[in-house]
Design a protein around this motif. Structure first.
Motif, mmCIF file in Angstrom:
data_model
loop_
_atom_site.group_PDB
_atom_site.id
_atom_site.type_symbol
_atom_site.label_atom_id
_atom_site.label_comp_id
_atom_site.label_asym_id
_atom_site.label_seq_id
_atom_site.Cartn_x
_atom_site.Cartn_y
_atom_site.Cartn_z
ATOM 1 N N VAL A 146 0.858 -1.183 0.000
ATOM 2 C CA VAL A 146 0.000 0.000 0.000
ATOM 3 C C VAL A 146 0.893 1.230 0.000
ATOM 4 C CG1 VAL A 146 -1.753 1.319 1.243
ATOM 5 C CG2 VAL A 146 -1.850 -1.184 1.230
ATOM 6 N N VAL A 147 0.576 2.199 -0.838
ATOM 7 C CA VAL A 147 1.315 3.460 -0.914
ATOM 8 C C VAL A 147 0.381 4.605 -0.547
ATOM 9 C CG1 VAL A 147 2.549 5.056 -2.416
ATOM 10 C CG2 VAL A 147 2.892 2.599 -2.678
ATOM 11 N N ASP A 148 0.816 5.419 0.398
ATOM 12 C CA ASP A 148 0.045 6.597 0.798
ATOM 13 C C ASP A 148 1.020 7.749 0.983
ATOM 14 O OD1 ASP A 148 -1.655 8.493 1.718
ATOM 15 O OD2 ASP A 148 -2.384 7.362 3.449
ATOM 16 N N LYS A 149 1.129 8.601 -0.049
ATOM 17 C CA LYS A 149 2.118 9.681 -0.024
ATOM 18 C C LYS A 149 1.787 10.754 1.005
ATOM 19 C CE LYS A 149 3.644 9.104 -4.812
ATOM 20 N NZ LYS A 149 3.880 9.747 -6.130
ATOM 21 N N THR A 150 0.536 10.789 1.479
ATOM 22 C CA THR A 150 0.193 11.777 2.503
ATOM 23 C C THR A 150 0.858 11.469 3.837
ATOM 24 O OG1 THR A 150 -1.814 10.551 3.140
ATOM 25 C CG2 THR A 150 -2.031 12.220 1.402
ATOM 26 N N ASN A 151 1.343 10.239 3.998
ATOM 27 C CA ASN A 151 2.007 9.872 5.248
ATOM 28 C C ASN A 151 3.300 10.645 5.462
ATOM 29 O OD1 ASN A 151 0.063 8.097 6.044
ATOM 30 N ND2 ASN A 151 1.127 6.252 5.337
ATOM 31 N N ILE A 152 3.832 11.230 4.390
ATOM 32 C CA ILE A 152 5.091 11.967 4.526
ATOM 33 C C ILE A 152 4.920 13.156 5.472
ATOM 34 C CG2 ILE A 152 4.757 13.573 2.623
ATOM 35 C CD1 ILE A 152 8.007 11.703 3.514
ATOM 36 N N MET A 153 3.664 13.591 5.675
ATOM 37 C CA MET A 153 3.394 14.724 6.554
ATOM 38 C C MET A 153 3.259 14.302 8.011
ATOM 39 S SD MET A 153 3.484 17.051 4.331
ATOM 40 C CE MET A 153 2.988 18.433 5.353
ATOM 41 N N TRP A 311 6.390 0.699 -20.223
ATOM 42 C CA TRP A 311 6.025 1.698 -21.229
ATOM 43 C C TRP A 311 4.549 1.584 -21.614
ATOM 44 C CZ3 TRP A 311 10.537 1.808 -25.394
ATOM 45 C CH2 TRP A 311 11.659 2.438 -24.817
ATOM 46 N N ASN A 312 4.104 2.518 -22.449
ATOM 47 C CA ASN A 312 2.747 2.519 -23.001
ATOM 48 C C ASN A 312 1.681 2.603 -21.903
ATOM 49 O OD1 ASN A 312 1.102 2.541 -25.337
ATOM 50 N ND2 ASN A 312 0.624 0.364 -25.094
ATOM 51 N N HIS A 313 1.901 3.505 -20.931
ATOM 52 C CA HIS A 313 0.933 3.728 -19.851
ATOM 53 C C HIS A 313 0.598 2.436 -19.102
ATOM 54 C CE1 HIS A 313 -0.375 7.999 -20.435
ATOM 55 N NE2 HIS A 313 0.289 7.804 -21.563
ATOM 56 N N THR A 314 1.644 1.695 -18.740
ATOM 57 C CA THR A 314 1.479 0.438 -18.021
ATOM 58 C C THR A 314 2.045 0.565 -16.618
ATOM 59 O OG1 THR A 314 1.791 -0.736 -20.125
ATOM 60 C CG2 THR A 314 1.889 -2.051 -18.104
ATOM 61 N N ALA A 315 1.302 0.076 -15.625
ATOM 62 C CA ALA A 315 1.789 0.047 -14.252
ATOM 63 C C ALA A 315 2.771 -1.117 -14.121
ATOM 64 C CB ALA A 315 0.629 -0.115 -13.275
ATOM 65 N N TYR A 316 4.040 -0.790 -13.866
ATOM 66 C CA TYR A 316 5.071 -1.844 -13.863
ATOM 67 C C TYR A 316 5.141 -2.609 -12.543
ATOM 68 C CZ TYR A 316 8.095 1.280 -11.121
ATOM 69 O OH TYR A 316 8.627 2.069 -10.136
ATOM 70 N N TYR A 317 4.514 -2.082 -11.492
ATOM 71 C CA TYR A 317 4.523 -2.780 -10.206
ATOM 72 C C TYR A 317 3.129 -2.701 -9.608
ATOM 73 C CZ TYR A 317 6.815 -4.651 -6.006
ATOM 74 O OH TYR A 317 7.219 -5.456 -4.957
ATOM 75 N N PRO A 318 2.233 -3.599 -10.032
ATOM 76 C CA PRO A 318 0.837 -3.523 -9.591
ATOM 77 C C PRO A 318 0.700 -3.902 -8.108
ATOM 78 C CG PRO A 318 1.103 -4.874 -11.580
ATOM 79 C CD PRO A 318 2.459 -4.664 -11.007
ATOM 80 N N SER A 319 -0.254 -3.282 -7.456
ATOM 81 C CA SER A 319 -0.574 -3.628 -6.077
ATOM 82 C C SER A 319 -1.834 -4.486 -6.052
ATOM 83 C CB SER A 319 -0.786 -2.363 -5.242
ATOM 84 O OG SER A 319 -1.276 -2.693 -3.955
ATOM 85 N N ASN A 320 -1.719 -5.670 -5.479
ATOM 86 C CA ASN A 320 -2.878 -6.548 -5.340
ATOM 87 C C ASN A 320 -3.725 -6.171 -4.134
ATOM 88 O OD1 ASN A 320 -2.036 -8.095 -7.563
ATOM 89 N ND2 ASN A 320 -0.737 -9.392 -6.283
ATOM 90 N N GLU A 321 -3.186 -5.323 -3.266
ATOM 91 C CA GLU A 321 -3.909 -4.893 -2.065
ATOM 92 C C GLU A 321 -4.723 -3.635 -2.326
ATOM 93 O OE1 GLU A 321 -5.081 -5.227 1.928
ATOM 94 O OE2 GLU A 321 -3.956 -6.621 0.646
ATOM 95 N N ASP A 322 -4.146 -2.690 -3.043
ATOM 96 C CA ASP A 322 -4.817 -1.416 -3.345
ATOM 97 C C ASP A 322 -4.438 -1.007 -4.754
ATOM 98 O OD1 ASP A 322 -6.035 1.072 -3.331
ATOM 99 O OD2 ASP A 322 -4.358 2.039 -2.296
ATOM 100 N N LEU A 323 -5.378 -1.131 -5.677
ATOM 101 C CA LEU A 323 -5.090 -0.923 -7.096
ATOM 102 C C LEU A 323 -4.454 0.433 -7.352
ATOM 103 C CD1 LEU A 323 -5.323 -2.090 -9.967
ATOM 104 C CD2 LEU A 323 -7.589 -1.028 -10.116
ATOM 105 N N GLN A 324 -4.919 1.460 -6.673
ATOM 106 C CA GLN A 324 -4.419 2.820 -6.930
ATOM 107 C C GLN A 324 -3.033 3.048 -6.326
ATOM 108 O OE1 GLN A 324 -5.969 4.567 -9.175
ATOM 109 N NE2 GLN A 324 -7.468 2.889 -9.193
ATOM 110 N N SER A 325 -2.523 2.078 -5.565
ATOM 111 C CA SER A 325 -1.162 2.158 -5.043
ATOM 112 C C SER A 325 -0.138 1.635 -6.043
ATOM 113 C CB SER A 325 -1.043 1.369 -3.736
ATOM 114 O OG SER A 325 -1.773 1.973 -2.697
ATOM 115 N N SER A 326 -0.598 1.068 -7.150
ATOM 116 C CA SER A 326 0.304 0.508 -8.157
ATOM 117 C C SER A 326 1.289 1.564 -8.645
ATOM 118 C CB SER A 326 -0.499 -0.041 -9.335
ATOM 119 O OG SER A 326 -1.412 -1.039 -8.910
#
Length: 379
Positions: A146-153, A311-326
């Protein structure tokens, strides 16, 4: 150089390093067959001293691959190397085990015996390719993070990415397709290893054994690789739009091969070179240079597969837990200033490659034989 161009450029360089790493794993492939190709102590020393001339290249490329990923796509580095650390620690430990084995197996005061360190080389020859292959397969199969960039705060815990379970990367081995690709890389390393030994070791008995191993390992590699390739091409993939929204798309990687037709052409060229080198080595008992067409073919195929993953608008590291974290090359890369500065430095890469080629040729002016082992400073 636009920001978009720099992102694609650095994904190309990282993919090229990954492709070169796969080729250089002929060291691991040959080491995994030490006791199959070498029946006597003298024969095993021939094999170990042959791969011992090149193992630093593999290790250095692995470190450079990781360093390039960290510099250009730091979010991937922190997510995978930081979250899936058990998987990467085992991989790195096996390579450290390799370095120790080369240096100490025939040293005075070795209480474990040379054979123990040779077994360590076999362990690295198995674990290295299988686990690295499994890690690369997650580029297509996804991982649990899971990626949450707001945690940097958050002052207390400014952690952007975290692993979604306590396995910290070992869960990748529970996905059968990751294991399939890991085993495909393992048998590919053995194919490259047999071809390297045939080219580098001047001993007809060992060469004849290597040709026998080449047949079986080629069959296993093709079966496993084609199964994984069909799964990826005929299955779904992960795409992102201009807003960065991730979505699941049927036949995404097949569409990539169609849209980027030039990569498909290069893959076909690589496959032809690979099959040409293998078949000619098997059919012609005097042909010993199969490592070169096969090696070039492997680099071309792996390079294009990794480019299709990013390339070609592809997510190179997909997240199976949270799609938008890919992770994509757009949302995980360094700043434009960093990528641009490193791009200028990358101009020196061809000179480094030229030096590697020069050093390789200097080392291999003479094929290794039993006389050299008896007279020289051998492992």
């Amino acid at each position: 150089m636009t920001y978009d161009f720099l992102q694609h450029y650095w994904w190309f360089l990282v993919s090229l390093l990954g492709a070169l790493l796969v080729f250089l794993m002929f060291v691991q492939g040959a080491n995994s067959m030490i006791f199959q190709l070498g029946r006597t102590k003298e024969e095993r020393r021939l094999l170990i001293n042959s791969t011992g001339r090149k193992w630093e290249l593999t290790f250095t490329t692995l470190v450079t691959f990781g360093g390039a990923f960290f510099a250009s796509f730091p979010l991937f580095y922190s997510t995978s190397f930081g979250g899936a650390y058990w998987l990467w620690m085992i991989i790195l430990f096996s390579f450290v085990l390799q370095a120790v084995s080369y240096e100490f197996q025939n040293k005075l005061g070795n209480l474990l015996g040379a054979k123990t360190f040779q077994v360590f080389l076999v362990i690295n020859g198995i674990l290295g390719p299988v686990l690295l292959g499994g890690a690369v397969a997650t580029f297509f199969m996804g991982s649990n993070f899971v990626v949450d960039k707001t945690n940097i705060m958050q002052m207390a815990q400014p952690v952007i990415s975290r692993w979604a379970n306590a396995s910290h990367g070992l869960d990748a081995l529970l996905d059968i397709w990751n294991v399939v690709f890991g085993l495909a890389v393992f048998f590919l390393a053995r194919v490259l290893g047999t071809l390297y030994i045939i080219n580098n070791v001047n001993d007809e008995i060992i060469r004849s054994r290597a040709r026998v191993q080449l047949i079986g390992n080629t069959v296993m590699f093709l079966l496993l690789f084609l199964a994984f390739l069909f799964k990826v091409v005929l299955g779904y993939g992960y795409a992102y739009d201009d807003n960065g929204t991730i979505s699941i798309v049927d036949h995404k990687y097949l569409n990539n091969l169609i849209d980027m037709w030039y990569l498909t052409v290069i893959i076909l060229i690589g496959v032809v070179l690979l099959l040409y080198g293998i078949i000619k080595t098997i059919m012609n008992k005097t042909y010993i240079r199969g490592i070169w067409p096969v090696g070039i073919g492997v680099v071309l195929v792996v390079l294009c597969l990794l480019l299709c993953a990013g390339w070609n608008h592809t997510a190179y590291y997909p997240s199976n837990e949270d799609l938008q974290s890919s992770l994509t090359i757009a949302n995980s890369c360094s700043s434009e200033f960093t990528l641009r500065t490193m791009a200028y430095v990358s101009i020196f890469i061809p000179f480094v490659l030229a030096y590697i080629v020069y050093a390789w040729r200097a080392i291999d002016k003479k094929e290794i034989d039993k006389e050299e082992i008896a007279q020289g400073d051998a492992y």
